[in-house]
Write an enzyme that holds these catalytic residues in place. Structure first.
Site, mmCIF file in Angstrom:
data_model
loop_
_atom_site.group_PDB
_atom_site.id
_atom_site.type_symbol
_atom_site.label_atom_id
_atom_site.label_comp_id
_atom_site.label_asym_id
_atom_site.label_seq_id
_atom_site.Cartn_x
_atom_site.Cartn_y
_atom_site.Cartn_z
ATOM 1 N N GLY A 160 0.820 -1.211 0.000
ATOM 2 C CA GLY A 160 0.000 0.000 0.000
ATOM 3 C C GLY A 160 0.852 1.259 0.000
ATOM 4 C CB ILE A 178 6.164 -3.432 6.523
ATOM 5 C CG1 ILE A 178 6.196 -4.837 7.127
ATOM 6 C CG2 ILE A 178 7.210 -3.301 5.414
ATOM 7 C CD1 ILE A 178 5.903 -5.951 6.149
ATOM 8 C CB VAL A 232 9.838 4.028 -0.132
ATOM 9 C CG1 VAL A 232 10.760 5.139 -0.582
ATOM 10 C CG2 VAL A 232 10.593 2.722 -0.102
ATOM 11 C CB VAL A 262 11.414 9.694 -0.177
ATOM 12 C CG1 VAL A 262 11.732 9.763 1.284
ATOM 13 C CG2 VAL A 262 11.995 8.478 -0.830
ATOM 14 C CE LYS A 291 9.996 18.036 -11.888
ATOM 15 N NZ LYS A 291 10.353 16.622 -11.755
ATOM 16 C CG LEU A 329 10.196 1.364 -4.851
ATOM 17 C CD1 LEU A 329 10.327 1.761 -3.387
ATOM 18 C CD2 LEU A 329 11.251 2.073 -5.696
ATOM 19 C CB SER A 386 2.273 -4.621 6.953
ATOM 20 O OG SER A 386 2.978 -4.373 8.124
HETATM 21 C C1 LIG Z 1 15.535 8.019 -2.327
HETATM 22 C C2 LIG Z 1 14.334 7.890 -3.201
HETATM 23 C C3 LIG Z 1 13.770 9.031 -3.765
HETATM 24 C C4 LIG Z 1 12.663 8.932 -4.608
HETATM 25 N N1 LIG Z 1 12.157 10.052 -5.207
HETATM 26 C C5 LIG Z 1 11.198 9.917 -6.132
HETATM 27 C C6 LIG Z 1 10.691 11.037 -6.839
HETATM 28 O O1 LIG Z 1 11.067 12.190 -6.598
HETATM 29 N N2 LIG Z 1 9.772 10.825 -7.801
HETATM 30 C C7 LIG Z 1 9.301 9.571 -8.093
HETATM 31 O O2 LIG Z 1 8.495 9.429 -9.012
HETATM 32 N N3 LIG Z 1 9.714 8.520 -7.387
HETATM 33 C C8 LIG Z 1 10.645 8.649 -6.437
HETATM 34 N N4 LIG Z 1 11.073 7.556 -5.758
HETATM 35 C C9 LIG Z 1 10.438 6.287 -5.965
HETATM 36 C C10 LIG Z 1 9.134 6.232 -5.202
HETATM 37 O O3 LIG Z 1 9.352 6.478 -3.837
HETATM 38 C C11 LIG Z 1 8.534 4.846 -5.360
HETATM 39 O O4 LIG Z 1 8.523 4.496 -6.705
HETATM 40 C C12 LIG Z 1 7.123 4.852 -4.919
HETATM 41 O O5 LIG Z 1 7.011 5.367 -3.630
HETATM 42 C C13 LIG Z 1 6.562 3.465 -4.956
HETATM 43 O O6 LIG Z 1 7.004 2.702 -3.889
HETATM 44 P P1 LIG Z 1 6.307 1.319 -3.721
HETATM 45 O O7 LIG Z 1 4.854 1.558 -3.476
HETATM 46 O O8 LIG Z 1 6.697 0.440 -4.833
HETATM 47 O O9 LIG Z 1 6.995 0.692 -2.421
HETATM 48 P P2 LIG Z 1 6.865 1.038 -0.864
HETATM 49 O O10 LIG Z 1 6.585 2.469 -0.621
HETATM 50 O O11 LIG Z 1 8.065 0.442 -0.217
HETATM 51 O O12 LIG Z 1 5.582 0.221 -0.379
HETATM 52 C C14 LIG Z 1 5.641 -1.172 -0.111
HETATM 53 C C15 LIG Z 1 4.333 -1.628 0.508
HETATM 54 O O13 LIG Z 1 4.355 -3.053 0.642
HETATM 55 C C16 LIG Z 1 3.919 -3.415 1.945
HETATM 56 N N5 LIG Z 1 4.548 -4.695 2.300
HETATM 57 C C17 LIG Z 1 5.817 -5.122 2.021
HETATM 58 N N6 LIG Z 1 6.007 -6.361 2.531
HETATM 59 C C18 LIG Z 1 4.837 -6.728 3.116
HETATM 60 C C19 LIG Z 1 4.411 -7.882 3.818
HETATM 61 N N7 LIG Z 1 5.207 -8.915 4.030
HETATM 62 N N8 LIG Z 1 3.146 -7.898 4.314
HETATM 63 C C20 LIG Z 1 2.291 -6.857 4.116
HETATM 64 N N9 LIG Z 1 2.647 -5.730 3.448
HETATM 65 C C21 LIG Z 1 3.906 -5.682 2.973
HETATM 66 C C22 LIG Z 1 4.388 -2.248 2.818
HETATM 67 O O14 LIG Z 1 3.643 -2.197 4.006
HETATM 68 C C23 LIG Z 1 4.065 -1.058 1.896
HETATM 69 O O15 LIG Z 1 2.693 -0.741 2.018
HETATM 70 C C24 LIG Z 1 12.137 7.656 -4.875
HETATM 71 C C25 LIG Z 1 12.660 6.527 -4.268
HETATM 72 C C26 LIG Z 1 13.750 6.626 -3.447
HETATM 73 C C27 LIG Z 1 14.314 5.396 -2.808
#
Ligand SMILES: Cc1cc2nc3c(=O)[nH]c(=O)nc-3n(C[C@H](O)[C@H](O)[C@H](O)COP(=O)(O)OP(=O)(O)OC[C@H]3O[C@@H](n4cnc5c(N)ncnc54)[C@H](O)[C@@H]3O)c2cc1C
Length: 500
Positions: A14, A43, A46, A48, A79, A333, A40
């Site tokens: 999420g 957990i 990210v 950011v 932006k 990610l 969760s």
């Molecule tokens: C340093 C940095 C800077 C960034 N800046 C930008 C930016 O300026 N612009 C941009 O477009 N993108 C940026 N990004 C990328 C952006 O943050 C991510 O692409 C975006 O937030 C998507 O993250 P995500 O949802 O894939 O993962 P996450 O935010 O990590 O979410 C993972 C989810 O999975 C759940 N989860 C994991 N394991 C379990 C489990 N076992 N049981 C239940 N739930 C679980 C967690 O609870 C969470 O809800 C940046 C990334 C980084 C690292």
């Protein structure tokens, strides 16, 4: 006749990726497929990701989201581009602005004609002809206007608080029938015959079963990697930055309508202005700088008081070998990571969702479809990868081991070919559809100091005198339009008062 769709889809995660996927599916599928999202709070996310590119406006429009409401809910700002400082060399500064250049000169693109004029000393820098760049530099803002020949060329994206965006999309998705399950997934059941994922087992024993799974679980790829062992293609030899230290700081003055990316000795620092604070982070290579030094550099370059203790994130540039494996697609990610230099991660989430909808899983899925899905995902990642590598490689910096590595490293042949083509006559290779097109590549190539040796021969039929007059009138038209625009700060104040 179409194949019968799957009936139950489960999203694990999420963060921005999970809730963007849930929102888009709940909107597009119209209740035809049951969608469950598991996340969760322990957990966490990210959270950011704060800067985007203009296509995000299409995503919000697809969801029928009111843009002002979205900006208020996410502390968002507009932006207009990214300002790059000290990349081509120390002291070098340029803006990669969004939007188009005018298309009044029909024999070739504006960028091509400009190459010729510049070569003969009859044109200013390319950015001088961008309405979006002019507005950004003046701290002004206006939405594009299709009926106006110049305002039609303007384009914008947003800076926003990604955690607030995920929360906003959660409300949207739940209102449209997405079921949310809170808790940690501790085990995953697979079909003993096919090996497909059958169900997620929650801490406490509850079971969430589904026919298709979208892995949005972040870097670890809880399903795509830990269960399906898909493999990760490591690109860190081209993109050595593997960490970011980040910290919010207090705003000092009205928010700028652009991101700033300032190169340092072992990476670069982002500055992303939101309504209530500024986001800052130093993306760096841990081989070239220690974490303590990175934190000191980050804090030393803030232009407002730090509002929290700096935190660190670790990552590895690359992509999952297959975005779609068995009955699982990885988005966000979990699918791969390219550093946020051109703000592409959230965009890659958006395009992966569009692809998932276009190839939406049926009861019997064709292997050819899956292969095509994976081919398109790879092409897109490689395209962004090459664009990001260009910023590091096209430099004259030789002040640190990091920059010496980037300047002299071997680059992917796909990028080397693009640079050779540009150097010859200023042309840009394009495979449609691509995220970055001629206007983006030329701004960065030129901004980083790569000059073509000539220009397209056909341009000699264009009368330089006429074009010179045209360019001069364009510059003055841009200047008077921008002069009359409201400031970005004023725009945001009106937005808060509901008057924008
Ligand atoms: C340093 C940095 C800077 C960034 N800046 C930008 C930016 O300026 N612009 C941009 O477009 N993108 C940026 N990004 C990328 C952006 O943050 C991510 O692409 C975006 O937030 C998507 O993250 P995500 O949802 O894939 O993962 P996450 O935010 O990590 O979410 C993972 C989810 O999975 C759940 N989860 C994991 N394991 C379990 C489990 N076992 N049981 C239940 N739930 C679980 C967690 O609870 C969470 O809800 C940046 C990334 C980084 C690292």
């Amino acid at each position: 006749m179409g194949q019968e769709l799957i009936r139950e889809l489960v999203i694990l995660g999420g963060g921005t990726a999970g809730w963007m996927t849930a929102a888009a599916l709940s909107r597009a599928l119209n209740g035809r497929v049951s969608v469950t999202l598991v996340e969760s709070e322990d957990i966490g996310t990210v959270g950011v990701g704060e800067a985007t590119i203009p296509a995000i406006t299409l995503f919000n429009r697809m969801l029928d989201i009111d843009e002002d409401d979205f900006l208020r809910a996410t502390q968002g700002t507009f932006k207009l581009g990214i300002e790059f400082i000290d990349w081509g060399d120390i002291g070098n500064r340029y803006m990669h602005a969004f939007g188009h250049f005018p298309s009044d000169i029909q024999i070739a693109s504006f960028e091509q004609v400009w190459q010729k004029m510049r070569r003969h000393g009859h044109a200013h820098e390319l950015s001088a002809y961008s309405i979006t760049r002019a507005a950004a530099s003046a701290g002004k803002f206006m939405r594009p206007d299709e009926s106006h020949p110049l305002l039609d060329n303007l384009a914008y994206a947003f800076h926003f608080d990604a955690s607030l965006y995920a929360r906003y999309l959660r409300r949207y998705s739940e209102a449209r029938g997405v079921k949310r399950v809170e808790g940690r997934v501790v085990d995953v059941r697979q079909d003993p015959v096919s090996g497909d994922i059958a169900a997620l087992v929650m801490e406490g024993g509850a079971v969430v079963s589904g026919e298709f799974f979208v892995d949005c679980s972040g870097f670890r790829g809880r399903l795509i990697e830990e269960v399906l062992h898909t493999g990760y293609e490591d690109w860190s030899h081209w993109l050595p930055c593997d960490r970011a230290v980040f910290v919010p700081s207090a705003s000092n003055g009205g928010p700028l309508p652009y991101t700033r990316a300032s190169a340092h000795g072992a990476g670069w620092q982002w500055r992303i202005p939101l309504q209530h604070r500024v986001g800052n982070g130093y993306v760096h290579s841990s081989l070239h700088v220690s974490e303590d030094e990175a934190v000191a550099t980050l804090l030393g370059h803030l232009d407002g008081e730090a509002l929290a203790a700096p935190r660190t994130l670790r990552f590895k540039a690359g992509m999952r070998r297959r975005a779609w494996n068995r009955n699982c697609v990885a988005i966000g990610l979990a699918g791969g990571f390219l550093e946020p230099l051109e703000s592409t991660s959230i965009h890659l989430v958006q395009t992966a969702i569009s692809r998932l909808l276009a190839f939406f899983p049926a009861q019997r899925q064709s292997l050819e479809d899956i292969a095509e899905f994976n081919r398109r995902s790879r092409q897109e990642y490689e395209h962004v990868r090459d664009f990001v590598i260009l910023h590091y490689h096209a430099t004259r910096r030789n002040d640190t081991a990091f920059w010496n590595h980037c300047r002299t490293m071997e680059i992917p042949e796909s990028l080397a070919k693009r640079i050779r083509l540009y150097r010859a006559q200023g042309r840009i290779a394009e495979d449609n559809p691509e995220i970055f097109t001629e206007r983006n590549w030329v701004q960065v190539l030129q901004g980083q100091g790569i000059e073509p040796e000539g220009y397209a021969a056909i341009l000699d039929v264009v009368d330089s005198g006429d074009i010179e007059d045209y360019l001069a009138s364009l510059r003055s038209a841009i200047a008077s339009l921008v002069e009359a625009m409201p400031s970005h700060g004023q725009w945001l104040q009106d937005l808060q008062r509901g008057q924008a």
